[in-house]
Design a protein around this motif. Structure first.
Motif: not given
Ligand code: FES
Length: 57
Positions: A6-8, A36-39, A30-31
């Motif tokens: 999702c984020n490459g 991991g912040n989409q699907c 993740r900051k």
């Protein structure tokens, strides 16, 4: 190899971020990089890579 499609985000990028920022948790990682912040399908693999890298530093 791409971990988060999702984020490459590649495994190399995760390892570099762990080495640079020393995150104490996946949420902290993740900051610094969008993983991991989409699907959410990549979360397990990304966590494992983060743990692997933390052990080595
Ligand atoms: Fe990482 Fe979808 S593959 S959020």
């Amino acid at each position: 190899m791409y971990v988060c499609l999702c984020n490459g985000v590649s495994d190399k990028k995760i390892r570099e971020a762990v080495r640079q920022f020393h995150p104490q948790s996946f949420q902290q990682l993740r900051k610094f990089i969008p993983v991991g912040n989409q699907c959410g399908k990549c979360v397990r693999a990304a966590r494992e890579i983060m743990q692997e890298e933390l052990i080595q530093i």
